[in-house]
Design an enzyme around this catalytic site. Structure first.
Site, PDB file in Angstrom:
ATOM      1  N   ASP A  58      32.949  66.734  -4.790  1.00  0.00           N
ATOM      2  CA  ASP A  58      32.693  66.951  -6.217  1.00  0.00           C
ATOM      3  C   ASP A  58      33.747  67.879  -6.783  1.00  0.00           C
ATOM      4  OD1 ASP A  58      31.322  67.691  -8.794  1.00  0.00           O
ATOM      5  OD2 ASP A  58      29.685  66.574  -7.879  1.00  0.00           O
ATOM      6  N   LEU A  98      28.991  58.230  -6.604  1.00  0.00           N
ATOM      7  CA  LEU A  98      28.356  58.569  -7.875  1.00  0.00           C
ATOM      8  C   LEU A  98      29.309  59.271  -8.832  1.00  0.00           C
ATOM      9  CD1 LEU A  98      25.940  58.320  -5.737  1.00  0.00           C
ATOM     10  CD2 LEU A  98      24.665  59.781  -7.285  1.00  0.00           C
ATOM     11  N   TYR A 158      33.398  54.165 -20.937  1.00  0.00           N
ATOM     12  CA  TYR A 158      32.391  54.237 -19.879  1.00  0.00           C
ATOM     13  C   TYR A 158      31.954  52.832 -19.454  1.00  0.00           C
ATOM     14  CZ  TYR A 158      28.098  55.684 -17.466  1.00  0.00           C
ATOM     15  OH  TYR A 158      27.108  55.881 -16.534  1.00  0.00           O
ATOM     16  N   LYS A 162      32.880  51.028 -15.850  1.00  0.00           N
ATOM     17  CA  LYS A 162      31.899  50.613 -14.835  1.00  0.00           C
ATOM     18  C   LYS A 162      31.992  49.113 -14.554  1.00  0.00           C
ATOM     19  CE  LYS A 162      29.422  54.409 -13.842  1.00  0.00           C
ATOM     20  NZ  LYS A 162      29.327  55.004 -12.505  1.00  0.00           N
ATOM     21  N   TYR A 172      36.984  44.011  -3.239  1.00  0.00           N
ATOM     22  CA  TYR A 172      37.123  44.592  -1.897  1.00  0.00           C
ATOM     23  C   TYR A 172      36.157  43.927  -0.921  1.00  0.00           C
ATOM     24  CZ  TYR A 172      40.628  48.186  -2.561  1.00  0.00           C
ATOM     25  OH  TYR A 172      41.825  48.828  -2.765  1.00  0.00           O
ATOM     26  N   THR A 188      17.933  57.711 -16.560  1.00  0.00           N
ATOM     27  CA  THR A 188      17.201  58.474 -15.549  1.00  0.00           C
ATOM     28  C   THR A 188      17.109  59.935 -15.977  1.00  0.00           C
ATOM     29  OG1 THR A 188      18.059  56.967 -13.870  1.00  0.00           O
ATOM     30  CG2 THR A 188      17.154  59.042 -13.083  1.00  0.00           C
ATOM     31  N   ARG A 199      22.174  63.664 -23.731  1.00  0.00           N
ATOM     32  CA  ARG A 199      21.257  62.549 -23.464  1.00  0.00           C
ATOM     33  C   ARG A 199      19.934  62.828 -24.182  1.00  0.00           C
ATOM     34  NH1 ARG A 199      22.907  59.750 -18.945  1.00  0.00           N
ATOM     35  NH2 ARG A 199      21.741  58.136 -20.014  1.00  0.00           N
TER      36      ARG A 199
HETATM   37  P1  NAD Z   1      26.276  63.928 -13.279  1.00  0.00           P
HETATM   38  O1  NAD Z   1      27.329  64.151 -14.310  1.00  0.00           O
HETATM   39  O2  NAD Z   1      25.185  64.927 -13.134  1.00  0.00           O
HETATM   40  O3  NAD Z   1      26.938  63.696 -11.851  1.00  0.00           O
HETATM   41  C1  NAD Z   1      28.257  63.235 -11.661  1.00  0.00           C
HETATM   42  C2  NAD Z   1      28.934  64.157 -10.657  1.00  0.00           C
HETATM   43  O4  NAD Z   1      30.254  63.664 -10.378  1.00  0.00           O
HETATM   44  C3  NAD Z   1      29.104  65.589 -11.183  1.00  0.00           C
HETATM   45  O5  NAD Z   1      28.671  66.490 -10.196  1.00  0.00           O
HETATM   46  C4  NAD Z   1      30.610  65.705 -11.439  1.00  0.00           C
HETATM   47  O6  NAD Z   1      31.081  67.024 -11.274  1.00  0.00           O
HETATM   48  C5  NAD Z   1      31.172  64.748 -10.403  1.00  0.00           C
HETATM   49  N1  NAD Z   1      32.485  64.190 -10.756  1.00  0.00           N
HETATM   50  C6  NAD Z   1      32.867  63.628 -11.927  1.00  0.00           C
HETATM   51  N2  NAD Z   1      34.141  63.223 -11.865  1.00  0.00           N
HETATM   52  C7  NAD Z   1      34.585  63.503 -10.619  1.00  0.00           C
HETATM   53  C8  NAD Z   1      35.818  63.322  -9.954  1.00  0.00           C
HETATM   54  N3  NAD Z   1      36.854  62.734 -10.557  1.00  0.00           N
HETATM   55  N4  NAD Z   1      35.925  63.743  -8.662  1.00  0.00           N
HETATM   56  C9  NAD Z   1      34.871  64.325  -8.046  1.00  0.00           C
HETATM   57  N5  NAD Z   1      33.678  64.517  -8.628  1.00  0.00           N
HETATM   58  C10 NAD Z   1      33.535  64.122  -9.896  1.00  0.00           C
HETATM   59  O7  NAD Z   1      25.657  62.472 -13.612  1.00  0.00           O
HETATM   60  P2  NAD Z   1      24.405  61.717 -12.962  1.00  0.00           P
HETATM   61  O8  NAD Z   1      23.453  61.476 -14.060  1.00  0.00           O
HETATM   62  O9  NAD Z   1      23.948  62.368 -11.718  1.00  0.00           O
HETATM   63  O10 NAD Z   1      25.074  60.307 -12.613  1.00  0.00           O
HETATM   64  C11 NAD Z   1      25.441  59.931 -11.288  1.00  0.00           C
HETATM   65  C12 NAD Z   1      25.955  58.479 -11.299  1.00  0.00           C
HETATM   66  O11 NAD Z   1      24.924  57.606 -11.778  1.00  0.00           O
HETATM   67  C13 NAD Z   1      27.157  58.264 -12.218  1.00  0.00           C
HETATM   68  O12 NAD Z   1      28.039  57.339 -11.590  1.00  0.00           O
HETATM   69  C14 NAD Z   1      26.564  57.643 -13.461  1.00  0.00           C
HETATM   70  O13 NAD Z   1      27.502  56.845 -14.152  1.00  0.00           O
HETATM   71  C15 NAD Z   1      25.426  56.825 -12.866  1.00  0.00           C
HETATM   72  N6  NAD Z   1      24.367  56.586 -13.855  1.00  0.00           N
HETATM   73  C16 NAD Z   1      23.512  57.603 -14.229  1.00  0.00           C
HETATM   74  C17 NAD Z   1      22.516  57.352 -15.175  1.00  0.00           C
HETATM   75  C18 NAD Z   1      21.554  58.420 -15.623  1.00  0.00           C
HETATM   76  O14 NAD Z   1      20.724  58.117 -16.490  1.00  0.00           O
HETATM   77  N7  NAD Z   1      21.588  59.635 -15.102  1.00  0.00           N
HETATM   78  C19 NAD Z   1      22.413  56.062 -15.742  1.00  0.00           C
HETATM   79  C20 NAD Z   1      23.317  55.073 -15.354  1.00  0.00           C
HETATM   80  C21 NAD Z   1      24.279  55.331 -14.387  1.00  0.00           C
HETATM   81  N1  UDP Z   2      42.581  55.642   0.091  1.00  0.00           N
HETATM   82  C1  UDP Z   2      41.982  56.873   0.306  1.00  0.00           C
HETATM   83  N2  UDP Z   2      41.537  57.186   1.566  1.00  0.00           N
HETATM   84  C2  UDP Z   2      41.667  56.334   2.622  1.00  0.00           C
HETATM   85  C3  UDP Z   2      42.264  55.065   2.400  1.00  0.00           C
HETATM   86  C4  UDP Z   2      42.713  54.752   1.122  1.00  0.00           C
HETATM   87  O1  UDP Z   2      41.815  57.677  -0.612  1.00  0.00           O
HETATM   88  O2  UDP Z   2      41.248  56.697   3.715  1.00  0.00           O
HETATM   89  C5  UDP Z   2      43.100  55.306  -1.253  1.00  0.00           C
HETATM   90  C6  UDP Z   2      44.573  54.942  -1.212  1.00  0.00           C
HETATM   91  O3  UDP Z   2      45.372  56.099  -1.412  1.00  0.00           O
HETATM   92  C7  UDP Z   2      44.743  53.959  -2.365  1.00  0.00           C
HETATM   93  C8  UDP Z   2      43.325  53.379  -2.569  1.00  0.00           C
HETATM   94  O4  UDP Z   2      42.452  54.143  -1.710  1.00  0.00           O
HETATM   95  O5  UDP Z   2      45.094  54.648  -3.567  1.00  0.00           O
HETATM   96  C9  UDP Z   2      43.228  51.919  -2.223  1.00  0.00           C
HETATM   97  O6  UDP Z   2      43.535  51.758  -0.878  1.00  0.00           O
HETATM   98  P1  UDP Z   2      43.980  50.346  -0.251  1.00  0.00           P
HETATM   99  O7  UDP Z   2      44.348  50.565   1.170  1.00  0.00           O
HETATM  100  O8  UDP Z   2      42.936  49.334  -0.535  1.00  0.00           O
HETATM  101  O9  UDP Z   2      45.215  49.957  -1.173  1.00  0.00           O
HETATM  102  P2  UDP Z   2      46.767  50.025  -0.918  1.00  0.00           P
HETATM  103  O10 UDP Z   2      47.070  51.437  -0.511  1.00  0.00           O
HETATM  104  O11 UDP Z   2      46.998  49.018   0.156  1.00  0.00           O
HETATM  105  O12 UDP Z   2      47.319  49.650  -2.259  1.00  0.00           O
HETATM  106  N1  UDP Z   3      19.286  59.767 -29.118  1.00  0.00           N
HETATM  107  C1  UDP Z   3      18.504  60.417 -30.057  1.00  0.00           C
HETATM  108  N2  UDP Z   3      18.588  61.772 -30.146  1.00  0.00           N
HETATM  109  C2  UDP Z   3      19.375  62.527 -29.344  1.00  0.00           C
HETATM  110  C3  UDP Z   3      20.165  61.860 -28.363  1.00  0.00           C
HETATM  111  C4  UDP Z   3      20.092  60.478 -28.285  1.00  0.00           C
HETATM  112  O1  UDP Z   3      17.747  59.773 -30.805  1.00  0.00           O
HETATM  113  O2  UDP Z   3      19.375  63.751 -29.481  1.00  0.00           O
HETATM  114  C5  UDP Z   3      19.169  58.288 -28.974  1.00  0.00           C
HETATM  115  C6  UDP Z   3      20.501  57.545 -28.922  1.00  0.00           C
HETATM  116  O3  UDP Z   3      20.925  57.201 -30.235  1.00  0.00           O
HETATM  117  C7  UDP Z   3      20.127  56.320 -28.113  1.00  0.00           C
HETATM  118  C8  UDP Z   3      19.016  56.802 -27.194  1.00  0.00           C
HETATM  119  O4  UDP Z   3      18.562  58.030 -27.739  1.00  0.00           O
HETATM  120  O5  UDP Z   3      19.599  55.322 -28.957  1.00  0.00           O
HETATM  121  C9  UDP Z   3      19.462  57.033 -25.766  1.00  0.00           C
HETATM  122  O6  UDP Z   3      20.637  57.841 -25.773  1.00  0.00           O
HETATM  123  P1  UDP Z   3      21.243  58.464 -24.447  1.00  0.00           P
HETATM  124  O7  UDP Z   3      22.554  59.043 -24.834  1.00  0.00           O
HETATM  125  O8  UDP Z   3      20.255  59.334 -23.790  1.00  0.00           O
HETATM  126  O9  UDP Z   3      21.423  57.215 -23.476  1.00  0.00           O
HETATM  127  P2  UDP Z   3      22.154  55.802 -23.649  1.00  0.00           P
HETATM  128  O10 UDP Z   3      22.537  55.592 -25.083  1.00  0.00           O
HETATM  129  O11 UDP Z   3      23.316  55.905 -22.758  1.00  0.00           O
HETATM  130  O12 UDP Z   3      21.137  54.835 -23.207  1.00  0.00           O
END
Ligand code: NAD
Ligand code: UDP
Ligand code: UDP
Length: 327
Positions: A58, A98, A158, A162, A172, A188, A199
């Site tokens: 993280d 995540l 976003y 995804k 892959y 969630t 959120r």
């Molecule tokens: P969160 O922001 O609490 O957790 C994400 C974590 O990833 C954080 O701890 C952040 O510091 C770390 N992180 C971000 N970028 C990074 C990077 N480049 N390198 C290393 N660490 C990094 O969010 P969450 O709600 O726990 O979400 C977790 C996963 O679930 C995410 O992939 C999110 O897109 C997905 N997700 C969550 C929800 C939800 O409602 N919470 C819904 C849909 C999808």
């Molecule tokens: N990678 C990594 N850890 C590993 C192996 C790969 O972070 O143990 C990274 C690597 O640096 C590259 C990406 O994962 O940026 C994709 O790797 P892959 O071997 O599929 O692609 P390639 O390097 O052959 O383009």
């Molecule tokens: N929303 C709201 N008040 C707030 C924050 C969000 O009414 O203070 C609404 C937002 O417009 C959306 C819904 O709540 O329709 C869910 O928003 P969130 O950002 O939590 O999640 P997502 O849009 O990613 O589902």
């Protein structure tokens, strides 16, 4: 490959006789990227509790050390401060991916973790999102629905990030035979959620606790389905360990308008809480509700915690954190 941690022999009773652990499943070495975040830290709790060895990667972008500090000193726990945009070398059996801020680094981080999984033969799980369905034209959403996403809107970074992460994951799988799993997570909530990330559940709860009006965007008639975090974590582990790669919807099919959500928060937190209307953001999905029949059938999973049961648990955590921050 089996793990090199744990397992081995154990001494039982006072007899001093050594017996093999036998049928107990070998513990695994697991990476959780984003493990200091909201969902990740709960997943880490579950994996450590059942005996796995866990490495959290993280960069603390949105996560917090406090979420995992209770594991410091546990020899099966390791925390690496690292940005997944940079490559990393590790040896593990499973990767729960995540880590994700809402930006293109989502794609770079996913590529690196897939490269890692390919090199070491680990199983890879992507936490995708219901946002891949965009503003859906099918309701409820099934996994077969391809979605309705604006590629150039304010939310696109976003959503499209995804969608690309899902594409890379499947490439892959097909091209490098990586064993993959994809979860599409619906909204969630629960303890340890970011206090101020905007959120809706965290906003309403924090606002009601601070005696501020709850901000309802638009007319408040848009719907969402809210899943309690422990249900999600159970689903992610079932998916990682099951035979099916998905994608699987993971969410609670209970559907609420934002006005209804405000009512529930009012009941739970403060009967005198008020609401205030604000303009909505562009491209806000009008409705969202998962069809979870595929996960029920193939993973034997479904959520157990209703909003009225889950919300009080989150409120307890939020009131503690708000109090200590504002003392
Ligand atoms: P969160 O922001 O609490 O957790 C994400 C974590 O990833 C954080 O701890 C952040 O510091 C770390 N992180 C971000 N970028 C990074 C990077 N480049 N390198 C290393 N660490 C990094 O969010 P969450 O709600 O726990 O979400 C977790 C996963 O679930 C995410 O992939 C999110 O897109 C997905 N997700 C969550 C929800 C939800 O409602 N919470 C819904 C849909 C999808
Ligand atoms: N990678 C990594 N850890 C590993 C192996 C790969 O972070 O143990 C990274 C690597 O640096 C590259 C990406 O994962 O940026 C994709 O790797 P892959 O071997 O599929 O692609 P390639 O390097 O052959 O383009
Ligand atoms: N929303 C709201 N008040 C707030 C924050 C969000 O009414 O203070 C609404 C937002 O417009 C959306 C819904 O709540 O329709 C869910 O928003 P969130 O950002 O939590 O999640 P997502 O849009 O990613 O589902």
């Amino acid at each position: 490959s089996a793990s090199s941690f744990g397992g081995g022999d154990a001494t039982i009773g006072g007899s001093g006789k050594r017996v093999p652990v036998g049928l107990k499943k070998p513990s695994k070495r697991v990476v959780v990227t984003g493990g200091a975040g909201f969902v990740g830290s709960h997943l880490v709790d579950k994996l450590l509790a059942r005996g796995d060895s866990v490495i959290v990667i993280d960069n603390f972008f949105t996560g917090r050390k406090e979420n995992v500090v209770h594991h410091f000193g546990n020899p099966r726990f390791e925390l690496i401060r690292h940005d997944v945009v940079e490559p990393i070398l590790l040896e593990v059996d499973e990767i729960y991916h995540l880590a994700c801020p809402a930006s293109p680094t989502n794609v770079m981080g996913t590529l690196n973790m897939l490269g890692l999984a390919k090199r070491i033969g680990a199983r890879f799980l992507l936490t995708s999102t219901s946002e891949v369905y965009g503003d859906p034209l099918e309701h409820p959403q099934k996994e077969t629905y391809w979605g309705h996403v604006n590629p150039i809107g304010v939310r696109s970074c976003y959503d499209e990030g995804k969608r690309t992460a899902e594409t890379l994951t499947m490439d892959y799988h097909r091209g490098a035979e990586v064993e993959v799993r994809i979860a599409r997570i619906f909204n969630t909530y629960g303890p340890r959620m970011c206090l101020d990330d905007g959120r809706v559940v965290s906003n309403f709860v924090a606002q009601a606790l601070r005696k501020e009006p709850m901000t309802v965007y638009g007319d408040g008639k848009q719907t969402r389905s809210f899943q309690y975090v422990s249900d999600l974590v159970d689903g992610l582990v079932a998916l990682m360990e099951g035979e099916h790669m998905g994608p699987f919807n993971m969410g609670n099919p209970g559907e609420f308008t934002m006005l209804e959500l405000a009512e529930v928060v009012k009941e739970v937190v403060d009967p005198s809480a008020t609401i205030e209307f604000r303009p909505n953001t562009a491209d806000d999905p009008h409705m969202r509700k998962p069809d979870i029949s595929k996960a029920k059938e193939q993973l034997n999973w479904e959520p157990k915690v209703t909003l009225r049961e889950g919300l009080p648990r989150m409120v307890t955590d939020f009131s503690k954190r708000i109090l200590s921050a504002e003392k």
